[in-house]
Design a protein around this motif. Structure first.
Motif, PDB file in Angstrom:
ATOM      1  N   MET A   1       0.841  -1.198   0.000  1.00  0.00           N
ATOM      2  CA  MET A   1       0.000   0.000   0.000  1.00  0.00           C
ATOM      3  C   MET A   1       0.871   1.242   0.000  1.00  0.00           C
ATOM      4  O   MET A   1       1.784   1.377   0.805  1.00  0.00           O
ATOM      5  N   SER A   2       0.617   2.160  -0.920  1.00  0.00           N
ATOM      6  CA  SER A   2       1.393   3.391  -0.998  1.00  0.00           C
ATOM      7  C   SER A   2       0.945   4.345   0.098  1.00  0.00           C
ATOM      8  O   SER A   2      -0.213   4.314   0.530  1.00  0.00           O
ATOM      9  N   PRO A   3       1.868   5.183   0.576  1.00  0.00           N
ATOM     10  CA  PRO A   3       1.482   6.153   1.611  1.00  0.00           C
ATOM     11  C   PRO A   3       0.303   7.009   1.173  1.00  0.00           C
ATOM     12  O   PRO A   3       0.201   7.415   0.016  1.00  0.00           O
ATOM     13  N   VAL A   4      -0.599   7.267   2.108  1.00  0.00           N
ATOM     14  CA  VAL A   4      -1.773   8.093   1.845  1.00  0.00           C
ATOM     15  C   VAL A   4      -1.499   9.492   2.383  1.00  0.00           C
ATOM     16  O   VAL A   4      -1.232   9.645   3.585  1.00  0.00           O
ATOM     17  N   PRO A   5      -1.509  10.525   1.525  1.00  0.00           N
ATOM     18  CA  PRO A   5      -1.274  11.877   2.039  1.00  0.00           C
ATOM     19  C   PRO A   5      -2.325  12.234   3.082  1.00  0.00           C
ATOM     20  O   PRO A   5      -3.504  11.894   2.928  1.00  0.00           O
ATOM     21  N   PRO A   6      -1.936  12.895   4.154  1.00  0.00           N
ATOM     22  CA  PRO A   6      -2.926  13.289   5.163  1.00  0.00           C
ATOM     23  C   PRO A   6      -3.914  14.299   4.591  1.00  0.00           C
ATOM     24  O   PRO A   6      -3.590  15.080   3.696  1.00  0.00           O
ATOM     25  N   ASP A   7      -5.118  14.269   5.118  1.00  0.00           N
ATOM     26  CA  ASP A   7      -6.139  15.232   4.697  1.00  0.00           C
ATOM     27  C   ASP A   7      -5.940  16.582   5.367  1.00  0.00           C
ATOM     28  O   ASP A   7      -6.328  17.616   4.816  1.00  0.00           O
ATOM     29  N   TRP A   8      -5.358  16.567   6.572  1.00  0.00           N
ATOM     30  CA  TRP A   8      -5.067  17.807   7.293  1.00  0.00           C
ATOM     31  C   TRP A   8      -3.758  17.643   8.035  1.00  0.00           C
ATOM     32  O   TRP A   8      -3.350  16.533   8.376  1.00  0.00           O
ATOM     33  N   GLN A   9      -3.104  18.768   8.298  1.00  0.00           N
ATOM     34  CA  GLN A   9      -1.963  18.793   9.200  1.00  0.00           C
ATOM     35  C   GLN A   9      -2.110  20.018  10.083  1.00  0.00           C
ATOM     36  O   GLN A   9      -2.032  21.156   9.620  1.00  0.00           O
ATOM     37  N   PHE A  10      -2.358  19.776  11.356  1.00  0.00           N
ATOM     38  CA  PHE A  10      -2.456  20.845  12.344  1.00  0.00           C
ATOM     39  C   PHE A  10      -1.189  20.809  13.174  1.00  0.00           C
ATOM     40  O   PHE A  10      -0.988  19.904  13.994  1.00  0.00           O
ATOM     41  N   GLY A  11      -0.290  21.783  12.956  1.00  0.00           N
ATOM     42  CA  GLY A  11       0.983  21.765  13.662  1.00  0.00           C
ATOM     43  C   GLY A  11       1.704  20.466  13.363  1.00  0.00           C
ATOM     44  O   GLY A  11       1.869  20.088  12.194  1.00  0.00           O
ATOM     45  N   PRO A  12       2.119  19.716  14.387  1.00  0.00           N
ATOM     46  CA  PRO A  12       2.870  18.483  14.167  1.00  0.00           C
ATOM     47  C   PRO A  12       1.990  17.250  13.945  1.00  0.00           C
ATOM     48  O   PRO A  12       2.506  16.138  13.891  1.00  0.00           O
ATOM     49  N   VAL A  13       0.681  17.428  13.837  1.00  0.00           N
ATOM     50  CA  VAL A  13      -0.226  16.284  13.753  1.00  0.00           C
ATOM     51  C   VAL A  13      -0.760  16.103  12.336  1.00  0.00           C
ATOM     52  O   VAL A  13      -1.270  17.047  11.722  1.00  0.00           O
ATOM     53  N   CYS A  14      -0.641  14.866  11.821  1.00  0.00           N
ATOM     54  CA  CYS A  14      -1.238  14.492  10.541  1.00  0.00           C
ATOM     55  C   CYS A  14      -2.555  13.775  10.810  1.00  0.00           C
ATOM     56  O   CYS A  14      -2.656  12.958  11.737  1.00  0.00           O
ATOM     57  N   LEU A  15      -3.566  14.068   9.983  1.00  0.00           N
ATOM     58  CA  LEU A  15      -4.876  13.448  10.158  1.00  0.00           C
ATOM     59  C   LEU A  15      -5.409  12.948   8.821  1.00  0.00           C
ATOM     60  O   LEU A  15      -5.279  13.622   7.795  1.00  0.00           O
ATOM     61  N   TRP A  16      -6.005  11.762   8.873  1.00  0.00           N
ATOM     62  CA  TRP A  16      -6.599  11.152   7.696  1.00  0.00           C
ATOM     63  C   TRP A  16      -8.079  10.902   7.953  1.00  0.00           C
ATOM     64  O   TRP A  16      -8.459  10.413   9.029  1.00  0.00           O
ATOM     65  N   LEU A  17      -8.923  11.219   6.966  1.00  0.00           N
ATOM     66  CA  LEU A  17     -10.339  10.884   7.016  1.00  0.00           C
ATOM     67  C   LEU A  17     -10.578   9.801   5.970  1.00  0.00           C
ATOM     68  O   LEU A  17     -10.337  10.020   4.771  1.00  0.00           O
ATOM     69  N   LEU A  18     -11.043   8.642   6.421  1.00  0.00           N
ATOM     70  CA  LEU A  18     -11.138   7.472   5.562  1.00  0.00           C
ATOM     71  C   LEU A  18     -12.568   6.954   5.508  1.00  0.00           C
ATOM     72  O   LEU A  18     -13.289   6.997   6.510  1.00  0.00           O
ATOM     73  N   PRO A  19     -12.989   6.429   4.350  1.00  0.00           N
ATOM     74  CA  PRO A  19     -14.290   5.749   4.312  1.00  0.00           C
ATOM     75  C   PRO A  19     -14.245   4.533   5.239  1.00  0.00           C
ATOM     76  O   PRO A  19     -13.228   3.832   5.307  1.00  0.00           O
ATOM     77  N   HIS A  20     -15.328   4.308   5.944  1.00  0.00           N
ATOM     78  CA  HIS A  20     -15.348   3.228   6.936  1.00  0.00           C
ATOM     79  C   HIS A  20     -16.705   2.547   6.935  1.00  0.00           C
ATOM     80  O   HIS A  20     -17.739   3.225   6.890  1.00  0.00           O
ATOM     81  N   ARG A  21     -16.687   1.223   6.998  1.00  0.00           N
ATOM     82  CA  ARG A  21     -17.939   0.483   7.012  1.00  0.00           C
ATOM     83  C   ARG A  21     -18.497   0.451   8.426  1.00  0.00           C
ATOM     84  O   ARG A  21     -17.826  -0.030   9.348  1.00  0.00           O
ATOM     85  N   PRO A  22     -19.702   0.956   8.643  1.00  0.00           N
ATOM     86  CA  PRO A  22     -20.281   0.962   9.991  1.00  0.00           C
ATOM     87  C   PRO A  22     -20.296  -0.437  10.592  1.00  0.00           C
ATOM     88  O   PRO A  22     -20.543  -1.432   9.914  1.00  0.00           O
ATOM     89  N   GLY A  23     -20.005  -0.484  11.878  1.00  0.00           N
ATOM     90  CA  GLY A  23     -20.027  -1.749  12.599  1.00  0.00           C
ATOM     91  C   GLY A  23     -18.728  -2.511  12.579  1.00  0.00           C
ATOM     92  O   GLY A  23     -18.620  -3.570  13.211  1.00  0.00           O
TER      93      GLY A  23
END
Length: 206
Positions: A1-23
């Motif tokens: 799996m290739s690295p996924v660019p973060p959706d946000w970076q707040f200061g030193p924190v990277c954050l990813w928002l990913l599709p997720h199957r409920p449950g």
């Protein structure tokens, strides 16, 4: 799996928002992203859980804090170095007992503040406060069982939330950093972190 660019970076924190199957669990998906980020197979990501279920990264990644939250059809993952962090994601939805929850569980000053608002404004602040409290208490390591009334948020002049007061077990209120935002249409998110050099005994791994 290739690295996924973060959706946000707040200061030193990277954050990813990913599709997720409920449950479904969030850890396998989080391992995939972290593994790609650190160029290792997902099963080799050195992750453990403490007695409360909080995820911890072990050497050689012990300098990093991580956490995730899933709600509805999304998962939010955070990663930051030299800190303990927590994230929370909430799908915005009707809460018929919202004011009852506020009066029973929130700090008295927050109860008075929200009681003065219209239902629409109260709902907006309710989800913002809930996300902020969950994110911070996840970073602390106890989660909401610690007590939502043991920390108080307030709005600054620009309308942003900040930690105005907290129980001594949570450290100094001014040392906490909070970011809150709409992660997707209909989804409220929050990130909270505390510097690793100020780590509290209560948030060290068991």
């Amino acid at each position: 799996m290739s690295p996924v660019p973060p959706d946000w970076q707040f200061g030193p924190v990277c954050l990813w928002l990913l599709p997720h199957r409920p449950g479904t669990r969030g850890e396998p998906q989080s391992r995939e992203v972290l593994g790609a980020h650190f160029s290792m197979p997902p099963h080799d990501v050195p992750m453990t859980r403490d007695v409360r279920g909080r995820p911890w990264l072990l050497p050689p990644l012990a300098d990093f804090g991580t956490g995730w939250s899933h709600s509805g059809e999304h998962l939010l993952l955070g990663l930051g170095q030299d800190m303990q962090l927590g994230v929370d994601l909430e799908r915005l939805r009707p809460r018929p007992r919202m004011r009852e929850v506020v009066e029973r569980y929130f700090h008295p000053e927050e109860v008075r503040w929200l009681a003065s608002l219209s239902d629409a404004d109260c709902m907006d602040r309710f989800f913002r406060l809930w996300c902020a409290k969950e994110a911070l208490l996840k970073a602390h390591g106890h989660g909401i069982s610690f007590g939502l009334h043991r920390l108080r948020f307030a709005e600054d002049a620009g309308g942003a939330l900040h930690l105005a007061w907290c129980d001594a077990a949570l450290g100094e209120a001014t040392r906490w950093t909070l970011h809150e935002w709409l992660a997707a249409p209909g989804y409220r998110a929050a990130l909270a972190w505390y510097p690793a050099e100020d780590a509290l005994p209560a948030i060290m791994p068991a």
